[in-house]
Design a protein around this motif. Structure first.
Motif, PDB file in Angstrom:
ATOM      1  N   GLU A 346     -25.818  -1.508  50.339  1.00  0.00           N
ATOM      2  CA  GLU A 346     -25.834  -1.931  51.728  1.00  0.00           C
ATOM      3  C   GLU A 346     -24.671  -1.318  52.494  1.00  0.00           C
ATOM      4  OE1 GLU A 346     -26.811  -5.943  54.240  1.00  0.00           O
ATOM      5  OE2 GLU A 346     -25.629  -6.191  52.406  1.00  0.00           O
ATOM      6  N   HIS A 347     -24.979  -0.682  53.616  1.00  0.00           N
ATOM      7  CA  HIS A 347     -23.973   0.005  54.417  1.00  0.00           C
ATOM      8  C   HIS A 347     -23.534  -0.858  55.593  1.00  0.00           C
ATOM      9  CE1 HIS A 347     -22.551   2.706  57.660  1.00  0.00           C
ATOM     10  NE2 HIS A 347     -22.024   3.405  56.670  1.00  0.00           N
ATOM     11  N   PHE A 348     -22.253  -1.157  55.656  1.00  0.00           N
ATOM     12  CA  PHE A 348     -21.606  -1.795  56.801  1.00  0.00           C
ATOM     13  C   PHE A 348     -20.370  -0.978  57.142  1.00  0.00           C
ATOM     14  CE2 PHE A 348     -23.989  -5.652  55.867  1.00  0.00           C
ATOM     15  CZ  PHE A 348     -24.102  -6.281  57.104  1.00  0.00           C
ATOM     16  N   GLU A 349     -20.297  -0.489  58.365  1.00  0.00           N
ATOM     17  CA  GLU A 349     -19.110   0.249  58.780  1.00  0.00           C
ATOM     18  C   GLU A 349     -17.989  -0.670  59.242  1.00  0.00           C
ATOM     19  OE1 GLU A 349     -21.695  -0.313  62.346  1.00  0.00           O
ATOM     20  OE2 GLU A 349     -21.994   0.284  60.262  1.00  0.00           O
ATOM     21  N   TRP A 350     -18.246  -1.985  59.281  1.00  0.00           N
ATOM     22  CA  TRP A 350     -17.259  -2.931  59.793  1.00  0.00           C
ATOM     23  C   TRP A 350     -15.916  -2.834  59.086  1.00  0.00           C
ATOM     24  CZ3 TRP A 350     -20.630  -8.027  59.705  1.00  0.00           C
ATOM     25  CH2 TRP A 350     -21.661  -7.914  60.661  1.00  0.00           C
ATOM     26  N   LEU A 351     -15.910  -2.589  57.791  1.00  0.00           N
ATOM     27  CA  LEU A 351     -14.681  -2.641  57.004  1.00  0.00           C
ATOM     28  C   LEU A 351     -13.841  -1.372  57.106  1.00  0.00           C
ATOM     29  CD1 LEU A 351     -16.409  -4.981  55.843  1.00  0.00           C
ATOM     30  CD2 LEU A 351     -15.464  -4.462  53.600  1.00  0.00           C
ATOM     31  N   GLU A 352     -14.359  -0.327  57.719  1.00  0.00           N
ATOM     32  CA  GLU A 352     -13.664   0.959  57.724  1.00  0.00           C
ATOM     33  C   GLU A 352     -12.239   0.894  58.274  1.00  0.00           C
ATOM     34  OE1 GLU A 352     -16.158   3.836  59.586  1.00  0.00           O
ATOM     35  OE2 GLU A 352     -17.433   4.084  57.812  1.00  0.00           O
ATOM     36  N   PRO A 353     -11.949   0.092  59.332  1.00  0.00           N
ATOM     37  CA  PRO A 353     -10.561   0.056  59.824  1.00  0.00           C
ATOM     38  C   PRO A 353      -9.549  -0.475  58.810  1.00  0.00           C
ATOM     39  CG  PRO A 353     -12.076  -0.836  61.466  1.00  0.00           C
ATOM     40  CD  PRO A 353     -12.853  -0.681  60.198  1.00  0.00           C
ATOM     41  N   LEU A 354     -10.013  -1.163  57.768  1.00  0.00           N
ATOM     42  CA  LEU A 354      -9.100  -1.746  56.789  1.00  0.00           C
ATOM     43  C   LEU A 354      -8.535  -0.715  55.810  1.00  0.00           C
ATOM     44  CD1 LEU A 354     -11.129  -4.964  55.893  1.00  0.00           C
ATOM     45  CD2 LEU A 354      -9.100  -4.841  57.358  1.00  0.00           C
ATOM     46  N   PHE A 355      -9.197   0.438  55.698  1.00  0.00           N
ATOM     47  CA  PHE A 355      -8.857   1.367  54.629  1.00  0.00           C
ATOM     48  C   PHE A 355      -8.538   2.764  55.169  1.00  0.00           C
ATOM     49  CE2 PHE A 355     -12.160  -1.581  52.864  1.00  0.00           C
ATOM     50  CZ  PHE A 355     -11.255  -2.403  52.208  1.00  0.00           C
ATOM     51  N   ASN A 356      -7.714   3.485  54.438  1.00  0.00           N
ATOM     52  CA  ASN A 356      -7.356   4.851  54.820  1.00  0.00           C
ATOM     53  C   ASN A 356      -8.450   5.857  54.474  1.00  0.00           C
ATOM     54  OD1 ASN A 356      -4.665   4.334  55.798  1.00  0.00           O
ATOM     55  ND2 ASN A 356      -4.068   3.956  53.669  1.00  0.00           N
TER      56      ASN A 356
END
Length: 396
Positions: A346-356
């Motif tokens: 399952e793809h969610f882009e929501w978490l991208e700001p949390l990681f480098n």
């Protein structure tokens, strides 16, 4: 962030003599509570029925672990709408119990932490608070081996077919959903899932048919009712949806109605998917043994981490079921890659700001990174969003 460094010396640790097989000890643990804000409030069927409020932020519990030899791992759990503060409180109770343990002994540590909170039960918040530590230990183990976690576990593939959910919520107009679907397909996504479960199932059908018409007959399409139908309504709605050739119908019934899901799965040509709300191996075992799903959807942060997730994978594979982990693709990519049958991610882009780091989506599939461990590190933005944190033991 209000960090408090605490030195904890469990009784007897100083006098323990490592055995020949003991190669390292956990020396330092850090637990943080971070709130990820969403760009706009999100609503699914649970909001329309008045059972939950719109989703505006997600609480994350991060665990960072370092051993005496300098090996490090990071893991996380999360909670939507409620419970984040409670998970953080219990995680802080558990953290000192890791000090002095050999980080290789992941199963032993999981059981130790599970029994530490057993008076509250062995599912729900107690297992979810364990997950950040368990996941961090698996990350540490794979990093020490110099391998991506998928390779440490024994990958069956180097990429996993991937579908998007975040563009199909009920709080979005149909025009917006269609725009999101078109954008996702253009970005290389391999499947689309949209939310259903409105009071008027005819409106659900209208939205899903519009997406099917846009995608064409062969592109994988899923729907998710988020547990908001009773057995009769689910039977009628699912039979109507069968003409749209869906990959699966998700959570048509209450998550704990294993028998109802089993009866529905047996009566439909379309696959039934469920399991994301279950919070232990035992609950998933009930679902699997009653044949309540064609696609099992465990969530590692919800079931207590990677250790119980692997047990669920083994049982599901033994029973010939398909796998489609829920949310947290940064973790589940590695686990899905190690499943014998072809799974979905399952793809969610929501978490991208949390990681480098970023995961690579190409040709309808998410590709396992070559970075050791889970392959992510916390971003400066994640640190800025951190509301509280505590440290235990001493860093090297």
């Amino acid at each position: 962030m209000a960090d408090q460094t605490q030195t904890f010396n469990p009784p007897g640790i100083a006098s323990l003599q490592p055995g020949e097989a003991t190669t390292d000890r956990i020396a330092w643990v850090k637990v943080s509570l971070t709130f990820l804000p969403l760009a706009a409030p999100i609503s699914d069927a649970k909001v329309l029925t008045g059972r939950q409020k719109p989703l505006t932020e997600i609480a994350f519990i991060f665990a960072e672990i370092e051993s005496e030899q300098g090996h490090r791992g990071i893991g996380f759990g999360y909670s939507k709408r409620a419970g984040g503060q409670g998970m953080f409180a219990h995680a802080k109770e558990l953290a000192p119990a890791l000090l002095g343990e050999d980080p290789n002994d992941i199963g032993k540590i999981f059981n130790k932490l599970l029994w530490a909170g057993a008076s509250m039960g062995r599912s729900g918040l107690t297992t979810q608070a364990i997950a950040p530590f368990d996941i961090a230990l698996w990350d540490l183990k794979a990093k020490r081996a110099g391998l991506p976690l998928a390779k440490l576990l024994g990958a069956h593939r180097d990429s996993v077919q991937c579908y998007n959910t975040s563009g199909g919520y009920l709080s979005m107009s149909l025009d917006t959903v269609l725009e999101n679907v078109d954008r996702s397909r253009g970005s290389g996504i391999g499947g689309i899932k949209i939310k259903v479960g409105q009071p008027d199932t005819r409106e659900d059908f209208r939205r899903v048919k519009a997406v099917r018409d846009l995608l064409g007959p062969d592109f994988p399409l899923m729907v998710d009712a988020n547990q908001q139908w009773d057995r009769l309504k689910a039977q009628r709605a699912c039979r109507k949806f069968e003409e749209l050739d869906l990959t699966w119908i998700e959570e048509p019934l209450d998550a704990y109605d294993f028998e109802g899901h089993a009866a529905l799965a047996a009566s439909l040509d379309t696959a039934v998917a469920t399991g994301e709300m279950l919070t232990s191996f035992g609950e998933h075992a009930q679902l699997i043994e009653t044949r309540g799903a064609d696609y099992v959807q465990p969530d590692a942060p919800r079931v207590g981490g990677i250790t119980p997730f692997l047990q669920i994978m083994h049982l599901a594979s033994l029973r010939g079921l398909k796998l489609a982990p829920h949310f947290a693709m940064e973790i589940h990519l590695h686990l899905a890659a190690a499943y014998p049958e072809e799974p979905w991610l399952e793809h969610f882009e929501w978490l991208e700001p949390l990681f480098n780091e970023r995961l690579e989506l190409r040709g309808g599939r998410m590709h396992v990174p070559s970075r050791p461990g889970l392959g992510f590190s916390l971003s400066e933005q994640a640190i800025a969003w951190t509301a509280a944190g505590e440290e235990y033991g001493k860093r090297r």
